[in-house]
Design a protein around this motif. Sequence first.
Motif, PDB file in Angstrom:
ATOM      1  N   LYS A  30       9.468  32.085  74.439  1.00 64.65           N
ATOM      2  CA  LYS A  30      10.527  31.224  74.562  1.00 64.65           C
ATOM      3  C   LYS A  30      10.424  30.503  75.818  1.00 64.65           C
ATOM      4  O   LYS A  30      10.410  31.013  76.783  1.00 64.65           O
ATOM      5  CB  LYS A  30      11.901  31.868  74.462  1.00 64.65           C
ATOM      6  CG  LYS A  30      12.192  32.611  73.278  1.00 64.65           C
ATOM      7  CD  LYS A  30      13.732  32.829  73.038  1.00 64.65           C
ATOM      8  CE  LYS A  30      13.974  33.739  71.810  1.00 64.65           C
ATOM      9  NZ  LYS A  30      15.452  33.451  71.324  1.00 64.65           N
ATOM     10  N   THR A  77       9.913  39.654  72.936  1.00 63.04           N
ATOM     11  CA  THR A  77      10.374  38.401  73.154  1.00 63.04           C
ATOM     12  C   THR A  77      10.104  38.113  74.641  1.00 63.04           C
ATOM     13  O   THR A  77      10.387  38.873  75.508  1.00 63.04           O
ATOM     14  CB  THR A  77      11.954  38.410  72.873  1.00 63.04           C
ATOM     15  OG1 THR A  77      12.018  38.638  71.550  1.00 63.04           O
ATOM     16  CG2 THR A  77      12.176  36.911  73.244  1.00 63.04           C
ATOM     17  N   ASP A 115      16.443  27.556  74.609  1.00 61.91           N
ATOM     18  CA  ASP A 115      15.645  28.581  75.228  1.00 61.91           C
ATOM     19  C   ASP A 115      16.080  28.851  76.784  1.00 61.91           C
ATOM     20  O   ASP A 115      16.326  29.728  77.138  1.00 61.91           O
ATOM     21  CB  ASP A 115      14.179  28.400  74.982  1.00 61.91           C
ATOM     22  CG  ASP A 115      13.721  28.634  73.636  1.00 61.91           C
ATOM     23  OD1 ASP A 115      14.314  29.183  72.838  1.00 61.91           O
ATOM     24  OD2 ASP A 115      12.376  28.439  73.500  1.00 61.91           O
TER      25      ASP A 115
END
Length: 85
Positions: free
Chosen positions: A31, A4, A39
Motif C-alpha cells: 500500500k 500487507t 492507502d
Amino acid sequence: MKVTMFGSHLCKDALYAIYKLQEMGADLEFKNISASLADMKEFLAVRDNCTLFDEAKANGYIGIPYFEAEDGTKTLDLQEILKKL
C-alpha cells in the motif's frame, strides 16, 4: 504468508523491504501511501491510534515501512516479518 505493507516508493527502507519480502516468497500487498490517498488514510488511521508508532512520531519519522501479517502481527521491524516466512 500474506503480508500487507504500508510504505512509499520514495522510501529506501520500503523499497528494500519490498525486495526482501518478494525474495522470501511473501504474498505481499503493498500500500503506497505516497501514491494513493485511500492507502494514506488507512495508514494514518492505524498510526494515529497505535502505540507502536509513538517512538517514530516522537522522533519525527513517518513510521514506514509498517507491516501487518496474516497472523495478526503488526510491526515496524522487517526482520520480525522475515522470521515468520
